[in-house]
Scaffold this motif. Sequence first.
Motif, mmCIF file in Angstrom:
data_model
loop_
_atom_site.group_PDB
_atom_site.id
_atom_site.type_symbol
_atom_site.label_atom_id
_atom_site.label_comp_id
_atom_site.label_asym_id
_atom_site.label_seq_id
_atom_site.Cartn_x
_atom_site.Cartn_y
_atom_site.Cartn_z
ATOM 1 N N LYS A 59 0.842 -1.193 0.000
ATOM 2 C CA LYS A 59 0.000 0.000 0.000
ATOM 3 C C LYS A 59 0.885 1.253 0.000
ATOM 4 C CE LYS A 59 -4.051 2.080 2.150
ATOM 5 N NZ LYS A 59 -3.695 3.405 1.723
ATOM 6 N N GLU A 64 -4.841 -5.744 -4.215
ATOM 7 C CA GLU A 64 -3.402 -5.863 -4.454
ATOM 8 C C GLU A 64 -3.073 -5.781 -5.945
ATOM 9 O OE1 GLU A 64 -5.181 -7.889 -2.398
ATOM 10 O OE2 GLU A 64 -4.412 -6.946 -0.567
ATOM 11 N N TYR A 69 -3.397 -2.202 -6.992
ATOM 12 C CA TYR A 69 -2.176 -1.473 -6.581
ATOM 13 C C TYR A 69 -1.082 -1.679 -7.628
ATOM 14 C CZ TYR A 69 -3.755 -1.171 -1.600
ATOM 15 O OH TYR A 69 -4.413 -0.918 -0.432
#
Length: 104
Positions: free
Chosen positions: A3, A72, A75
Motif C-alpha cells: 500500500k 493488491e 495497486y
Amino acid sequence: MSKAKFDKAVAIVQSLPKEGPIQPTQEEQLHFYKYYKQATVGDVNTSRPGMLDFVGKAKWDAWKGVEGTSKEEAYQKYVDKLIEILERANTEEAKKFIEEIKAA
C-alpha cells in the motif's frame, strides 16, 4: 505490491503539473482512475451516469471494466503504469520519482 508504494504513486500522479514534461495521456489517466477506484472502493457501487455525462460515463465504464480485480492487483497495475510513464519520460524528475516509489 505494498500500500505504501501505491500511496506514493498516487501522490506522484496527483502532483504532476498540467503543463510539464511528464504528461499521462487521457487513456493513461483513465487507467489510473479505474485502478485507484478499484483499490480504494472496490467494485462499482454507483449507477451509471446519464447519457450527457460523457466523462462520467467513460470513468464509470472503465471502473466497471476492472470489476473483480483484487486490491493488491489494482495497486500493482496502478504503480506499474506510472513507472512505465516515468521511464518513457526519462527525465531527472522521473528518475527521482521511480526511486521514491521503489523506496516506499
